[in-house]
Scaffold this active site. Structure first.
Site, PDB file in Angstrom:
ATOM      1  N   CYS A 157     100.175  85.772  44.845  1.00 46.23           N
ATOM      2  CA  CYS A 157      99.650  85.686  46.219  1.00 46.23           C
ATOM      3  C   CYS A 157      98.955  84.356  46.480  1.00 46.23           C
ATOM      4  O   CYS A 157      99.231  83.694  47.459  1.00 46.23           O
ATOM      5  CB  CYS A 157      98.692  86.841  46.497  1.00 46.23           C
ATOM      6  SG  CYS A 157      99.485  88.454  46.490  1.00 46.23           S
ATOM      7  N   HIS A 158      98.033  83.974  45.585  1.00 44.92           N
ATOM      8  CA  HIS A 158      97.254  82.753  45.818  1.00 44.92           C
ATOM      9  C   HIS A 158      97.104  81.878  44.577  1.00 44.92           C
ATOM     10  O   HIS A 158      96.303  80.951  44.569  1.00 44.92           O
ATOM     11  CB  HIS A 158      95.871  83.113  46.389  1.00 44.92           C
ATOM     12  CG  HIS A 158      95.957  83.897  47.645  1.00 44.92           C
ATOM     13  ND1 HIS A 158      95.816  85.269  47.676  1.00 44.92           N
ATOM     14  CD2 HIS A 158      96.215  83.519  48.927  1.00 44.92           C
ATOM     15  CE1 HIS A 158      95.965  85.699  48.915  1.00 44.92           C
ATOM     16  NE2 HIS A 158      96.216  84.666  49.692  1.00 44.92           N
ATOM     17  N   GLY A 159      97.839  82.195  43.513  1.00 42.40           N
ATOM     18  CA  GLY A 159      97.882  81.322  42.350  1.00 42.40           C
ATOM     19  C   GLY A 159      96.794  81.501  41.312  1.00 42.40           C
ATOM     20  O   GLY A 159      96.636  80.646  40.441  1.00 42.40           O
TER      21      GLY A 159
END
Length: 201
Positions: A157-159
């Site tokens: 999703c956001h690393g």
């Protein structure tokens, strides 16, 4: 003229009438409140969703990750190999909280393996950033994650990145290590999730 209401017998009757009225009012109040109080207790379905989950570790092969549901959350059980355990001590400088000192972790998570048994890692599989479910990426040096990637969990999703002990890397959105649920072993191959060694849930 004598007031009949002033007689001792009349006073006694009034007290009995007041006592009977008060008692009946109390019984009525209790009868009204009991269903209301009972409706606030968790249902059988809710209690079963919060109940401990038992896992047979014979089904978890070395290097594999098994997911079970507990309280509506995915719980990972990772059977770490000797190579995976050896890699855990080599990258602490890349981690935000290598000894789980700054978050909500139980005492058994405040070590390099974050586990009761070094070979078995148990964690709630939810990223501590915004609640996505990270993917299991055990291969060291994966091309898309960098040469210094030791293997672990990657949140698409956001690393956010977590190592094979669920410890969060520095400079990623997730602020905390993965959460360790209460769990205990009953013998070598029997794991109970949702209850610690003292029986606390």
């Amino acid at each position: 003229m004598i007031d009949p209401a002033a007689s001792p017998q009349s006073a006694r009757q009034r007290r009995l009438l007041l006592l009977a009225t008060g008692t009946m009012s109390g019984v009525g109040l209790v009868g009204t409140l009991l269903p209301f109080i009972a409706s606030m207790a968790p249902s059988d379905a809710a209690r079963s969703r919060g109940a401990p989950v038992e896992v047979d570790l014979d089904s978890v092969e070395p290097g594999s990750l098994v997911t079970v549901a507990w309280r509506g959350k995915p719980v990972w059980i990772l059977h770490r190999t000797g190579d995976m355990l050896e890699r855990l001590g080599r990258h602490d400088s890349l981690l935000g909280d290598p000894l789980s000192k700054k978050d909500q972790q139980p005492a058994n998570a405040r070590n390099a393996t974050r586990s009761l048994r070094p070979d078995i890692f148990v964690a709630i599989g939810i990223c501590t950033h915004l609640g996505c479910v990270p993917t299991y990426r055990p291969e060291a040096g994966a091309a898309d994650l960098g040469d210094d990637w030791p293997g672990g969990f990657f949140c698409p999703c956001h690393g956010s990145k977590f190592d094979l002990a669920g410890r969060v890397f520095r400079n990623v959105p997730a602020p905390l290590n993965l959460e360790i649920p209460p769990h205990a072993y009953q013998g070598e191959t029997h794991l109970v999730i949702g209850q610690d060694r003292n029986g606390n849930q």
